[in-house]
Scaffold this motif. Structure first.
Motif, mmCIF file in Angstrom:
data_model
loop_
_atom_site.group_PDB
_atom_site.id
_atom_site.type_symbol
_atom_site.label_atom_id
_atom_site.label_comp_id
_atom_site.label_asym_id
_atom_site.label_seq_id
_atom_site.Cartn_x
_atom_site.Cartn_y
_atom_site.Cartn_z
ATOM 1 N N PHE A 18 0.835 -1.204 0.000
ATOM 2 C CA PHE A 18 0.000 0.000 0.000
ATOM 3 C C PHE A 18 0.868 1.251 0.000
ATOM 4 C CE2 PHE A 18 -1.998 3.490 2.307
ATOM 5 C CZ PHE A 18 -3.147 3.674 1.555
ATOM 6 N N LEU A 19 1.890 1.267 0.833
ATOM 7 C CA LEU A 19 2.770 2.439 0.906
ATOM 8 C C LEU A 19 3.550 2.647 -0.392
ATOM 9 C CD1 LEU A 19 4.109 2.069 4.561
ATOM 10 C CD2 LEU A 19 2.368 3.666 3.700
ATOM 11 N N ILE A 20 4.015 1.564 -0.987
ATOM 12 C CA ILE A 20 4.758 1.679 -2.252
ATOM 13 C C ILE A 20 3.850 2.204 -3.359
ATOM 14 C CG2 ILE A 20 5.882 0.357 -4.095
ATOM 15 C CD1 ILE A 20 6.941 -1.508 -1.815
ATOM 16 N N PHE A 21 2.669 1.617 -3.485
ATOM 17 C CA PHE A 21 1.748 2.068 -4.537
ATOM 18 C C PHE A 21 1.278 3.500 -4.284
ATOM 19 C CE2 PHE A 21 1.257 -2.503 -5.552
ATOM 20 C CZ PHE A 21 1.510 -2.419 -6.907
ATOM 21 N N ALA A 62 -4.792 -5.881 -21.493
ATOM 22 C CA ALA A 62 -5.847 -6.579 -22.223
ATOM 23 C C ALA A 62 -7.182 -6.540 -21.475
ATOM 24 C CB ALA A 62 -5.445 -8.031 -22.476
ATOM 25 N N LEU A 63 -7.135 -6.341 -20.156
ATOM 26 C CA LEU A 63 -8.358 -6.318 -19.362
ATOM 27 C C LEU A 63 -9.014 -4.944 -19.433
ATOM 28 C CD1 LEU A 63 -7.099 -8.237 -16.203
ATOM 29 C CD2 LEU A 63 -8.651 -9.084 -17.964
ATOM 30 N N PRO A 64 -10.327 -4.902 -19.224
ATOM 31 C CA PRO A 64 -10.989 -3.592 -19.226
ATOM 32 C C PRO A 64 -10.586 -2.781 -17.993
ATOM 33 C CG PRO A 64 -12.554 -5.341 -18.694
ATOM 34 C CD PRO A 64 -11.255 -6.010 -19.050
ATOM 35 N N GLY A 65 -10.666 -1.489 -18.121
ATOM 36 C CA GLY A 65 -10.344 -0.606 -17.003
ATOM 37 C C GLY A 65 -9.000 0.073 -17.196
ATOM 38 N N VAL A 66 -8.606 0.794 -16.186
ATOM 39 C CA VAL A 66 -7.361 1.550 -16.212
ATOM 40 C C VAL A 66 -6.188 0.588 -16.057
ATOM 41 C CG1 VAL A 66 -6.068 3.395 -15.079
ATOM 42 C CG2 VAL A 66 -8.564 3.527 -15.226
ATOM 43 N N ASN A 67 -5.241 0.647 -16.992
ATOM 44 C CA ASN A 67 -4.117 -0.291 -17.003
ATOM 45 C C ASN A 67 -3.334 -0.298 -15.695
ATOM 46 O OD1 ASN A 67 -4.807 -0.879 -19.629
ATOM 47 N ND2 ASN A 67 -3.151 0.318 -20.526
ATOM 48 N N VAL A 68 -3.010 0.874 -15.171
ATOM 49 C CA VAL A 68 -2.182 0.929 -13.969
ATOM 50 C C VAL A 68 -2.932 0.371 -12.755
ATOM 51 C CG1 VAL A 68 -2.734 3.285 -13.234
ATOM 52 C CG2 VAL A 68 -0.500 2.318 -12.729
ATOM 53 N N LYS A 69 -4.234 0.573 -12.706
ATOM 54 C CA LYS A 69 -5.028 -0.016 -11.620
ATOM 55 C C LYS A 69 -5.020 -1.531 -11.749
ATOM 56 C CE LYS A 69 -9.076 -0.647 -12.390
ATOM 57 N NZ LYS A 69 -9.731 -1.838 -12.926
ATOM 58 N N ALA A 87 -4.513 -3.930 -1.300
ATOM 59 C CA ALA A 87 -3.543 -2.887 -0.956
ATOM 60 C C ALA A 87 -3.037 -2.178 -2.214
ATOM 61 C CB ALA A 87 -2.370 -3.495 -0.191
ATOM 62 N N GLY A 88 -2.762 -2.936 -3.268
ATOM 63 C CA GLY A 88 -2.315 -2.336 -4.517
ATOM 64 C C GLY A 88 -3.368 -1.405 -5.094
ATOM 65 N N PHE A 89 -4.606 -1.871 -5.115
ATOM 66 C CA PHE A 89 -5.709 -1.061 -5.639
ATOM 67 C C PHE A 89 -5.898 0.206 -4.819
ATOM 68 C CE2 PHE A 89 -10.207 0.101 -5.345
ATOM 69 C CZ PHE A 89 -10.454 0.453 -6.657
ATOM 70 N N MET A 90 -5.992 0.050 -3.491
ATOM 71 C CA MET A 90 -6.221 1.205 -2.624
ATOM 72 C C MET A 90 -5.046 2.180 -2.675
ATOM 73 S SD MET A 90 -9.228 0.761 -1.466
ATOM 74 C CE MET A 90 -9.401 1.836 -0.062
ATOM 75 N N GLY A 91 -3.832 1.660 -2.717
ATOM 76 C CA GLY A 91 -2.662 2.525 -2.726
ATOM 77 C C GLY A 91 -2.519 3.331 -4.001
#
Length: 189
Positions: A18-21, A62-69, A87-91
């Motif tokens: 979370f902190l890194i993202f 390739a998936l729908p949505g924002v690539n970085v998310k 944690a990745g998503f929230m961060g």
């Protein structure tokens, strides 16, 4: 605890992810976030291999949505399971979203000054450079076989030069490439 990739780096925690993202999301402007993710998780921390990262990047795009998310969720899950994915998503989303709302209020007050536009142009140039760096890294790693190179060139020509709709190009290329690879693997078996 060692991470499963065998590189020897200690496995990250969900809080650490979370902190890194959050840091990456708060310090990166425009595109190019995949470049920062690559540097952080592959080059600096050695928590995943270049191949793992590029596979995740391909899947995320390739998936729908924002690539970085998508990439943050994938990396988080890969490194720390479901808590890591959350944690990745929230961060990558929450702290930058709060910051953007505050920054928008500040920029709205300063749009009359030329320095504001210069600062935005500089941030855009840096983002383009990071995106180009990731594109070159990914292109260098394409297997030197005729079909992967053909898909690379075809995608570049149809989307980049001919301006065909990305969605249809990706759908057709995905179906063709998966079908060809499946057939190749079945012929080997």
């Amino acid at each position: 605890m060692q991470h499963e990739n065998g590189v020897g780096a200690p496995a990250p925690t969900a809080w650490g992810l979370f902190l890194i993202f959050s840091r990456i999301g708060l310090t990166s402007f425009g595109g190019g976030l995949s470049g920062w993710l690559f540097r952080e998780f592959v080059q600096d921390r050695h928590w995943m291999s270049e191949e793992e990262f590029l596979n995740g990047l391909s899947l995320s795009q390739a998936l729908p949505g924002v690539n970085v998310k998508n990439m943050a969720i994938w990396i988080g899950y890969r490194l720390a399971g479901a808590p890591g994915a959350v944690a990745g998503f929230m961060g990558i989303i929450v702290p930058p979203a709060i910051f953007i709302v505050m920054l928008a209020a500040v920029f709205a007050a300063f749009t009359q000054y030329p320095l504001t536009n210069i600062a935005l142009a500089g941030a855009a140039a840096a983002a383009i450079g990071l995106s180009a760096s990731m594109a070159i890294t990914a292109a260098r790693r394409v297997p030197r076989r005729i079909l992967p190179l053909a898909f690379l060139v075809t995608t570049f020509v149809t989307v980049g030069l001919l301006q065909w709709p990305l969605l249809w190009v990706v759908l057709v290329q995905a179906v063709l490439s998966v079908g060809i690879e499946y057939r190749r693997l079945m012929d080997k078996a």
